[in-house]
Design a protein around this motif. Structure first.
Motif, PDB file in Angstrom:
ATOM      1  N   GLN A   1       0.867  -1.173   0.000  1.00 47.65           N
ATOM      2  CA  GLN A   1       0.000   0.000   0.000  1.00 47.65           C
ATOM      3  C   GLN A   1       0.906   1.225   0.000  1.00 47.65           C
ATOM      4  OE1 GLN A   1      -3.122  -1.119   3.172  1.00 47.65           O
ATOM      5  NE2 GLN A   1      -3.693   0.950   2.600  1.00 47.65           N
TER       6      GLN A   1
ATOM      7  N   ARG B   1       3.175   1.557   3.274  1.00 48.55           N
ATOM      8  CA  ARG B   1       2.628   1.281   4.598  1.00 48.55           C
ATOM      9  C   ARG B   1       3.438   0.168   5.250  1.00 48.55           C
ATOM     10  NH1 ARG B   1      -2.181  -0.825   7.685  1.00 48.55           N
ATOM     11  NH2 ARG B   1      -3.047   1.043   8.631  1.00 48.55           N
TER      12      ARG B   1
ATOM     13  N   PRO C   1       0.549   5.142  10.415  1.00 51.11           N
ATOM     14  CA  PRO C   1       0.361   4.847  11.831  1.00 51.11           C
ATOM     15  C   PRO C   1       1.002   3.540  12.279  1.00 51.11           C
ATOM     16  CG  PRO C   1      -1.656   4.413  10.615  1.00 51.11           C
ATOM     17  CD  PRO C   1      -0.683   4.992   9.637  1.00 51.11           C
TER      18      PRO C   1
ATOM     19  N   PHE D   1      -6.845   8.292   1.138  1.00 47.06           N
ATOM     20  CA  PHE D   1      -5.838   7.421   1.730  1.00 47.06           C
ATOM     21  C   PHE D   1      -6.073   7.195   3.217  1.00 47.06           C
ATOM     22  CE2 PHE D   1      -3.609   8.152  -2.245  1.00 47.06           C
ATOM     23  CZ  PHE D   1      -3.234   6.847  -2.525  1.00 47.06           C
TER      24      PHE D   1
ATOM     25  N   ARG E   1      -7.901   3.970   3.745  1.00 48.38           N
ATOM     26  CA  ARG E   1      -7.184   2.701   3.597  1.00 48.38           C
ATOM     27  C   ARG E   1      -5.998   2.578   4.536  1.00 48.38           C
ATOM     28  NH1 ARG E   1     -11.224   0.389   1.703  1.00 48.38           N
ATOM     29  NH2 ARG E   1     -11.744   0.658  -0.497  1.00 48.38           N
ATOM     30  N   HIS E   2      -5.755   3.663   5.254  1.00 49.42           N
ATOM     31  CA  HIS E   2      -4.482   3.766   5.937  1.00 49.42           C
ATOM     32  C   HIS E   2      -4.657   4.016   7.425  1.00 49.42           C
ATOM     33  CE1 HIS E   2      -0.267   4.355   5.208  1.00 49.42           C
ATOM     34  NE2 HIS E   2      -0.270   5.257   6.137  1.00 49.42           N
ATOM     35  N   ALA E   3      -5.666   4.795   7.771  1.00 44.96           N
ATOM     36  CA  ALA E   3      -5.828   5.203   9.166  1.00 44.96           C
ATOM     37  C   ALA E   3      -7.295   5.045   9.549  1.00 44.96           C
ATOM     38  CB  ALA E   3      -5.342   6.641   9.328  1.00 44.96           C
TER      39      ALA E   3
END
Ligand SMILES: Cc1cc2nc3c(=O)[nH]c(=O)nc-3n(C[C@H](O)[C@H](O)[C@H](O)COP(=O)(O)OP(=O)(O)OC[C@H]3O[C@@H](n4cnc5c(N)ncnc54)[C@H](O)[C@@H]3O)c2cc1C
Lengths: 531, 396
Positions: A79, A239, A392, B49, B52-54
């Motif tokens: 990602q 990611r 994160p 994003f 999909r990310h946070a």
């Protein structure tokens, strides 16, 4: 003893890319990696509990989307999240920022030079023209201009046509661009020192060039020809760190039936009767294969893994002369919280991008002078990022990971070889300089990994710590990479290939060398040649 | 709706408006069921994003919500919907479609089984008339409770982490399509593990006068987890990746269509799995039984299209000349790294493994270029992360 179709030396991202394509073509592929972990310079490791570092490379743009798609990398965890903006801080507490929003960006440049703000669009169009020219060549084997083979002629014709499409002005511009210095290129568009410095960084990252050295404009292009989701020149975070790219490649490889062995350093390539027979590991174990592809750099492949007697003398000489000068260092830092930066509002979106403190081209050149004199730069150029502001998964909540790429750091020092003490002193130079801009930085440091060219060479196997596996200058690009006559991924021993960043189109986490090499190997094995 | 609003503004404000209006830097608004909803707060990429990310927040208050209550609630719904509602236990949610007598889809939505005799039906479109007309003869009361329930979709890999930070006990154990009840300083807070993104995610429902408190508590809990308010544009991209169809985008709601040939059956929308002929009678059953024999005329499929140019609105060809369908939703998927689309094809062409092409027009600095891009029919969702189904929900 079992004979593999192909052995890949090194589980760098290019070796893995080549291996995955080969395995998907139905070949029996084994990847041998020296380290206990995979990834080479695209690696993520937890050196301090709870914190993931991107120990070498830290941002992604060059990785070809065609490869992500062909190998279905998202399925194996890939990602990429683009980041926003960046800024250059000044000693007097001001800064110049880049924003993704065009108007915000223009207004920000105008704060420093209204004229340059208006020139920015011309500058980006010129860069984009060069991107359009080069991008189609990335996933192509460079044609040999001295060859009359149909495939070479076709390739040359394609390049020639793309070149003509630029029009007369564009053709002149392109010829000049490829040999130009970044400083000269910027002078055509900008007059403000800070504005120029803000756009200079990517022209010297990883090279033994300064912004006034001819050829540095191309290095900038090398950093702009990538993309994130069609936005050319955009960069993003993988990611989970850059190692996630390598892990996804490994996932695709294993799903296609390929295998990886770590802790398996290759000592030499076994050549019998002028053809490759396999490899010998450092502990003496021999593994046989019909073909061997090396993901190591050109120097190592030719001078360490192969016998000079098996190769033409001219090639051995070319490998010895291959420019692979180390010039970079890296700091990876676990932070107890978010540091502040003098004069920059805490909610500035550009903080999530790349941060710099080099204010003028002159300062870049002085930093470069130190390198030529065998010292690390007293005021180095830094490409500083805080990936945890975006990703994160890198740190515990509220903590941060700071990645600092440092230019210039010589592979050898004037006063003798690198030692651990000198490495730590180098780290202190960087942190002391940054503390002028971020007074609370030092107190937040929980753990710090400092890497000089010595560590990059020893741990990643990059000769002299050169991040691109060889300098990106015109004499070592395209059909000259790594050496004239050897740009099509083959070495002159049957069954022996190269797929690392030493080959076209060069360094960066791009995957293109690996994919191109795989295509050539598959063609050869299918044709029954060289095997 | 307050009396003063009758003529003052064409669009109403949702209960979260005081927060979303302040955060809407990009000043991009859209309309949804008569409400002003944010299309984009800052930048599309940033918001997409974050999904999909946070973790992300999206105001779903304009969703139409119908409360169905009475001793016949279950029987009523079982006749209305094509799937078997008797299998839906209390505190579970199901995706559903409902048809007219001709077996053509009126809408799709979600059914929240709140109790033995109480169900909430949520949909994008308005259906009070149809729902009430269908209730004749049943002990079932249908009320439009849309304005009585404020809703927020909390979606993304860190969504469970945010709820844990908000101290919703046991939330990680909530299964996909499950409902859990909590307390928001004295007011019920209902959380369902549902959403429109195809990712790990939840929807939170409460009373409108508690909306701002809910928003603030979520944003506070999410401060360390990059919780990002998002607009409808980012959500739309995620829903295409999830392969979800949308009424009046990917199909025309049957009762809105002027041209009868535009109406689509569940089979034609690829929703065969939602039609349960074994459960007894339901509206449209006879027509659908017939269609099962004759076969559908169309098929809604997922396409993987060569190149990177989104094929929005593209005509789909079989071979060079034969026009066989239309792309209804399309996007370059930043997460699947593919050029994806939802398309309706004439049924015989919906199992072709080769020969399908989308005609895509690209404007290259004022020069239109037409390309024929090869299409491959693929299964949906286009992006399907394991975290979506994992219980307990992962931390990220
Ligand atoms: C500090 C740093 C920062 C960088 N930053 C970026 C960035 O942000 N973005 C970007 O795109 N690029 C960046 N780069 C460049 C990029 O990371 C490299 O060009 C790229 O990763 C090289 O990949 P490769 O597969 O060609 O080779 P490598 O990654 O060098 O892989 C070679 C592999 O071979 C293995 N190996 C070596 N010898 C042997 C042996 N004898 N037997 C078995 N295995 C062996 C090595 O361990 C290694 O795994 C950076 C590089 C460095 C060093």
């Amino acid at each position: 003893m079992k004979t593999h179709d192909v052995i890949v030396i090194g589980a760098g991202h290019n070796g893995l890319t080549a291996a995955a394509y080969l395995a998907r073509a139905g070949l029996d592929v084994l990847v041998l990696e020296r380290n206990p972990y995979i990834g080479g310079a695209a690696v993520s490791r937890e050196l301090y509990p709870g914190f993931t570092y991107s120990n070498c490379s830290y941002v992604s743009s060059l990785m070809r989307p065609e490869i992500m798609r062909d190998l279905d990398l998202p399925r194996y965890g890939l990602q990429i999240t683009p980041f926003r903006g960046g800024l250059t801080m000044t000693r007097d507490g001001d800064y110049i920022a880049s924003y993704r929003d065009r108007d915000m960006h223009r207004r920000e440049i105008a704060r420093h030079s209204p004229r340059d703000a208006e020139s920015y669009d011309r500058y980006s169009a010129a860069v984009m023209r060069q991107c359009r020219f080069i991008r189609p060549m990335l996933l192509e084997t460079p044609p040999d201009p001295t060859s009359l083979l149909p495939r070479d002629l076709r390739g040359l014709w394609r390049i020639g046509r793309a070149f003509r499409d630029l029009g007369p002005a564009g053709m002149y511009e392109t010829i000049r661009f490829w040999t130009m210095s970044m400083a000269d290129f910027l002078d055509q568009y900008f007059e403000n020192d800070l504005v120029k410095a803000h756009f200079t960084g990517s022209s010297i990252i990883g090279t033994g060039l300064g912004p006034r050295s001819p050829g540095s404009a191309y290095v900038m292009l090398h950093h702009h020809m990538g993309e994130v989701d069609g936005t050319i020149g955009a960069w993003g975070y993988a990611r989970g760190g850059m190692g996630a790219i390598s892990r996804s490649l490994a996932g695709a490889l294993e799903a296609a039936g390929g295998a990886i062995r770590t802790d398996a350093p290759v000592a030499r390539v076994i050549v019998r009767k002028r053809r490759v027979a396999g490899v010998a590991l450092e502990d003496g174990e021999e593994i046989s294969a019909r073909a061997v592809v090396s993901g190591m750099d050109f120097r190592r492949t030719v001078l360490q893994a192969m016998e000079p007697g098996d190769l033409p003398a001219g090639l051995v000489k070319a490998a010895r002369n291959f420019k692979i000068r180390g010039s970079s260092g890296k700091l990876n830092i676990a932070l107890d919280g978010m540091p502040t930066f003098r004069g920059v509002p805490a909610d500035c979106p550009a903080l999530a991008g790349d941060l710099h403190v080099t204010e003028t081209i002159e300062e870049f050149e002085r930093a470069y002078d130190d390198w030529k004199n065998g010292r690390w730069s007293r005021r180095p150029y830094v490409d500083l990022m805080i990936p945890s502001l975006t990703d994160p998964t890198m740190t515990p909540p509220g903590k941060h990971y700071m990645s600092i790429f440092v230019q210039y750091v010589p592979p050898e020092l004037a006063d003798g070889p690198w030692t651990s003490e000198k490495r730590d002193a180098f780290g202190r130079t960087v942190i002391d300089m940054l503390s002028e801009y971020s007074p609370d930085l030092k107190d937040l440091i929980l753990h710090m990994e400092v890497r000089t060219p010595r560590e990059l060479e020893e741990e990643v196997g990059l000769t002299e710590g050169n991040i691109f596996q060889g300098e990106l200058t015109l004499d070592q690009l395209m059909f000259n990479r790594p050496a004239p006559g050897y740009a099509q991924y083959r070495l002159p021993v049957r069954g022996m290939y190269m797929c690392g960043s030493s080959t076209h189109p060069g360094g960066g986490v791009m995957g293109a060398p690996g994919a191109n090499a795989a295509r050539e190997i598959i063609a050869d094995l299918r044709a029954g040649k060289r095997a | 709706m307050t009396a003063g609003a009758r003529h003052e503004a064409p669009l109403l404000k949702t209960p979260f408006h005081p927060r979303t209006a302040v955060l809407n830097q990009a000043k991009q608004w859209g309309r949804w069921a008569g409400y002003a909803t944010v299309a984009c707060f800052t930048e599309l990429a940033h918001e997409y994003f974050a999904i999909r990310h946070a973790a992300t927040l999206f105001d779903v208050s304009p969703m139409k919500k119908y409360r169905i209550s009475g001793t016949d609630a279950e029987r009523y719904l079982n006749r209305l919907l094509t799937r078997d509602v008797r299998k839906l236990r209390t505190d579970r949610v199901a995706y559903a479609v409902w048809c007219n007598d001709d077996g053509k889809v009126l809408d799709d939505g979600t059914v929240f089984r709140l109790g033995e005799k109480e169900v909430l039906l949520m949909a994008q479109e308005r259906h009070l008339a149809w729902l009430q007309d269908s209730a004749f003869g049943y002990d079932a009361t249908i009320e439009d409770v849309s304005e009585a329930i404020a809703g927020l979709a909390l979606q993304g890999p860190l969504s469970c982490t945010v709820l844990k930070a908000m101290e919703l006990d046991g939330i990680a154990q909530l299964k996909p399509f499950g409902i859990a009840r909590f307390d928001l300083s004295g007011t019920p807070l209902t959380v369902s593990r549902t959403g429109y993104t195809g990712d790990l995610g939840y929807e939170l429902w409460t009373e409108p006068d508690k909306a701002l408190e809910l928003w603030d508590r979520l944003m506070a809990a999410g401060a360390l987890y990059r919780l990002t308010p998002i607009g409808s544009r980012a959500l739309d991209l995620a829903r295409i990746e999830a392969g979800f169809i949308q009424a009046n985008v990917d199909f025309i709601a049957a009762d809105h269509s002027v041209r009868m040939t535009r109406q689509r059956s569940p089979f034609e929308l690829g929703l065969d799995w939602m039609v349960d002929f074994d459960k007894g009678h339901f509206v449209g059953r006879r027509a659908l039984l017939r269609e099962r024999e004759t076969g559908p005329r169309y098929r809604l499929v997922g396409l993987d299209i060569e190149g990177s140019k989104p094929a929005a609105g593209a005509l789909v060809y079989y071979g060079r000349a034969r026009q066989v369908g239309l792309v209804t939703s399309a996007a370059w998927s930043p997460t699947a790294k593919r050029n994806i689309a939802l398309a309706t094809l004439q049924a015989p062409f919906a199992d072709k493994t080769d020969g399908l092409w989308a005609e895509i027009y690209v404007n290259k600095e004022l020069k239109w270029e037409k390309t024929a891009a090869r299409c491959r029919i693929v299964t949906r969702p286009f992006f399907d992360p394991p975290r979506r189904r994992a219980t307990p929900a992962p931390d990220f």
